[in-house]
Write a protein that holds these residues in place. Structure first.
Motif, mmCIF file in Angstrom:
data_model
loop_
_atom_site.group_PDB
_atom_site.id
_atom_site.type_symbol
_atom_site.label_atom_id
_atom_site.label_comp_id
_atom_site.label_asym_id
_atom_site.label_seq_id
_atom_site.Cartn_x
_atom_site.Cartn_y
_atom_site.Cartn_z
ATOM 1 N N GLY A 99 0.828 -1.192 0.000
ATOM 2 C CA GLY A 99 0.000 0.000 0.000
ATOM 3 C C GLY A 99 0.863 1.242 0.000
ATOM 4 N N TYR A 100 0.221 2.370 0.247
ATOM 5 C CA TYR A 100 0.908 3.654 0.242
ATOM 6 C C TYR A 100 0.904 4.246 1.646
ATOM 7 N N ASP A 101 1.843 5.162 1.872
ATOM 8 C CA ASP A 101 1.937 5.885 3.136
ATOM 9 C C ASP A 101 1.453 7.309 2.896
ATOM 10 N N LEU A 102 0.273 7.630 3.414
ATOM 11 C CA LEU A 102 -0.356 8.918 3.167
ATOM 12 C C LEU A 102 -0.496 9.687 4.477
ATOM 13 N N LYS A 195 8.911 14.766 8.612
ATOM 14 C CA LYS A 195 9.567 13.999 9.677
ATOM 15 C C LYS A 195 8.961 12.617 9.836
ATOM 16 N N LYS A 196 7.626 12.510 9.713
ATOM 17 C CA LYS A 196 6.957 11.224 9.870
ATOM 18 C C LYS A 196 7.116 10.333 8.638
ATOM 19 N N LEU A 197 7.113 10.925 7.449
ATOM 20 C CA LEU A 197 7.118 10.133 6.221
ATOM 21 C C LEU A 197 8.509 9.673 5.796
ATOM 22 N N ARG A 198 9.536 10.426 6.143
ATOM 23 C CA ARG A 198 10.860 10.041 5.666
ATOM 24 C C ARG A 198 11.386 8.778 6.334
#
Length: 344
Positions: A99-102, A195-198
């Motif tokens: 899936g994706y990270d949104l 910061k959360k997505l990287r």
């Protein structure tokens, strides 16, 4: 090993009776040496009657006495074991598909109370339009990890990246304007999302920025935050919530007033999206959601992940129950023998 003790260091308490038994005679002897002749013994005046009540038995080094000592040691061991909090750890494996990270960054500033939209001839706020648009979007993203950031004068993580879409929808529906302050720290919200997505795998890092385009607060400029997102491989899809009206009605202090400083900065939202190779949409466009979903589907999905967690099941009640049973036996067998009524 599935058996685990929450406080294993309390096992040292098992040695406490041995320590007392070893040191107590020395303490008594030291007292007698320091205070000779001061030791006194108080005898029960009805000692014969008391002895007869227990059948005339006195403790001895017999089998019954050893059984009494064994019950005492067992009682102490069970109590120590219960204090150590034994737990049975049951492994639970959680598997997730690709899936994706949104990450959703939602504007919750005072300007989101502006009444510049209408539905069926009734004026509605920007926040109401935002909730309706994003609720439909979240409901159609099964298998994706979604997080929720709100920003006003400051930015806050309301929900980390999670597969629980229902929880994210419920948190989104509970957002009210001014919950994070009256300002609009758009740049700080983008920075927090970066910061959360990287920390997630590359290729599926996506941020949805839903705002009215005006950035009035925060320590990080929005365009600088967008360049930071681009350097981290994060695409930002900006959704503008607002109209082109110069004068907008809004509730303030319980009164409906008209303000001219709540304009919609569409150019800023477009620049943020372009900097990160994303795209810009208007919330009122019926095709916006389908277009965003199509573009996200063209990205690389996050690889399926599997993790195992250990679920603890407390077991302290078993040694505690054994301790209560031993205490009952000590009451029935005070010196290792059954308590019987003396004959008169």
């Amino acid at each position: 090993m599935n058996l685990h003790f929450h406080w294993p260091w309390l096992a040292w308490l098992l040695l406490l009776p041995l320590l007392v038994r070893y040191l107590w005679p020395r303490v008594v002897a030291d007292v007698e040496e320091q205070q000779p002749g001061r030791q006194q013994t108080l005898l029960n005046p009805a000692l014969a009657h008391l002895r007869a009540s227990f059948g005339g038995r006195t403790p001895s080094a017999s089998v019954a006495s050893r059984l009494h000592q064994l019950l005492l040691w067992g009682l102490w061991a069970c109590l120590c074991l219960a204090l150590m909090q034994p737990q049975w750890l049951e492994p639970y494996t959680e598997s997730r598909t690709e899936g994706y990270d949104l990450m959703l960054a939602v504007d919750a500033s005072h300007s989101m109370e502006a009444l510049d939209f209408s539905v069926d001839g009734r004026q509605v706020t920007r926040m109401a339009v935002l909730k309706g648009v994003m609720d439909r979007f979240i409901a159609n993203r099964p298998g994706d990890r979604l997080g929720l950031i709100i920003f006003g004068s400051q930015a806050y993580t309301l929900s980390p990246l999670t597969y629980d879409l229902l929880a994210v929808r419920q948190q989104l529906s509970a957002i009210n304007p001014n919950i994070a302050g009256q300002g609009t720290a758009m740049g700080d919200a983008i920075g927090l999302g970066v910061k959360k997505l990287r920390e997630r795998p590359e290729g599926s890092r996506v941020m949805l920025l839903i705002a009215d385009g005006n950035s009035t607060d925060g320590s990080l400029p929005p365009l600088e935050a967008a360049r930071l997102a681009a350097a981290s491989g994060i695409r930002i899809y900006a959704i503008g919530v607002g109209s082109d009206q110069k004068s907008v009605q809004i509730f303030e202090n319980g009164r409906l007033i008209t303000r001219d400083d709540l304009g919609f900065d569409e150019a800023l939202m477009q620049q943020i999206a372009a900097t990160t190779a994303g795209a810009y949409f208007r919330a009122t466009d019926s095709n916006a959601l389908s277009e965003i979903a199509r573009r996200i589907s063209e990205l690389e999905k996050t690889e399926a992940e599997s993790r195992t967690v250990l679920i603890p099941h407390p077991l302290y009640h078993w040694p505690l129950a054994a301790a209560l049973l031993l205490l009952l036996l000590l009451g029935l067998f005070p010196d290792g023998r059954p308590r019987v009524r003396a004959k008169r």
